[in-house]
Motif scaffolding. Structure first.
Motif, mmCIF file in Angstrom:
data_model
loop_
_atom_site.group_PDB
_atom_site.id
_atom_site.type_symbol
_atom_site.label_atom_id
_atom_site.label_comp_id
_atom_site.label_asym_id
_atom_site.label_seq_id
_atom_site.Cartn_x
_atom_site.Cartn_y
_atom_site.Cartn_z
ATOM 1 N N LYS A 221 63.005 11.474 5.745
ATOM 2 C CA LYS A 221 63.341 10.342 4.861
ATOM 3 C C LYS A 221 63.547 9.067 5.640
ATOM 4 O O LYS A 221 63.279 7.981 5.149
ATOM 5 C CB LYS A 221 64.594 10.671 4.043
ATOM 6 C CG LYS A 221 64.338 11.693 2.938
ATOM 7 C CD LYS A 221 65.599 11.982 2.170
ATOM 8 C CE LYS A 221 65.352 12.992 1.052
ATOM 9 N NZ LYS A 221 66.585 13.328 0.324
ATOM 10 N N GLU B 212 66.220 15.005 6.109
ATOM 11 C CA GLU B 212 66.867 13.704 6.358
ATOM 12 C C GLU B 212 66.080 12.907 7.389
ATOM 13 O O GLU B 212 65.912 11.697 7.267
ATOM 14 C CB GLU B 212 68.314 13.885 6.802
ATOM 15 C CG GLU B 212 69.220 14.393 5.698
ATOM 16 C CD GLU B 212 69.197 13.543 4.440
ATOM 17 O OE1 GLU B 212 69.249 12.304 4.545
ATOM 18 O OE2 GLU B 212 69.081 14.119 3.337
ATOM 19 N N GLU C 38 57.285 11.844 -0.186
ATOM 20 C CA GLU C 38 58.318 12.130 -1.190
ATOM 21 C C GLU C 38 58.007 13.432 -1.933
ATOM 22 O O GLU C 38 58.891 14.248 -2.178
ATOM 23 C CB GLU C 38 58.449 10.973 -2.189
ATOM 24 C CG GLU C 38 58.992 9.692 -1.599
ATOM 25 C CD GLU C 38 57.979 8.913 -0.775
ATOM 26 O OE1 GLU C 38 56.745 9.101 -0.957
ATOM 27 O OE2 GLU C 38 58.419 8.131 0.085
ATOM 28 N N ILE D 278 58.605 16.393 0.441
ATOM 29 C CA ILE D 278 60.042 16.645 0.580
ATOM 30 C C ILE D 278 60.564 17.386 -0.639
ATOM 31 O O ILE D 278 61.320 18.353 -0.527
ATOM 32 C CB ILE D 278 60.819 15.329 0.814
ATOM 33 C CG1 ILE D 278 60.529 14.797 2.224
ATOM 34 C CG2 ILE D 278 62.323 15.526 0.598
ATOM 35 C CD1 ILE D 278 61.082 13.416 2.499
#
Length: 122
Positions: A120, A117, A91, A94
């Motif tokens: 994730k 994406e 996280e 990102i």
């Protein structure tokens, strides 16, 4: 995120894996190792890339970072003078990628969005 496989949890990375952006001349536990004692031919090792990374993305980002340093005539600081912490979670990685002007200047928006994406979903 670009140089290390997010499928591997941070907790299982080797103890010797870099956790901070540090540079040294000889210490193999630092993120960057600069061998400047070679005279005019210096060597810099980026020690965080994993063999499962996408080499095209990894080399593009690493080479562009080096070229930007040359173009802007940036001076390599003293060993261990950088103390930025590396992301400790997917996280966090990102978030860094999404907010990085450097990454956005190199990777097309659609590509960066697709990579984020994809990460994730993992």
């Amino acid at each position: 995120m670009f140089l290390n496989p997010p499928q591997i949890p941070i907790s299982v990375l080797p103890v010797m894996s870099p956790s901070h952006v540090l540079r040294s001349n000889n210490d193999r536990t630092n993120l960057l190792r600069a061998l400047t004692s070679l005279g005019e031919q210096s060597k810099i090792e980026v020690r965080s890339a994993d063999s499962t990374c996408n080499p095209y993305l990894a080399f593009s980002l690493i080479m562009r970072a080096g070229l930007e340093g040359i173009e802007k005539r940036l001076i390599l600081g003293e060993p261990s003078s950088y103390d930025d912490k590396l992301p400790s979670s997917l996280e966090e990685a990102i978030s860094y990628a999404e907010n990085s002007e450097f990454v956005r200047s190199i990777l097309p928006k659609d590509m960066l969005t697709a990579i984020i994406e994809s990460e994730k979903l993992d």
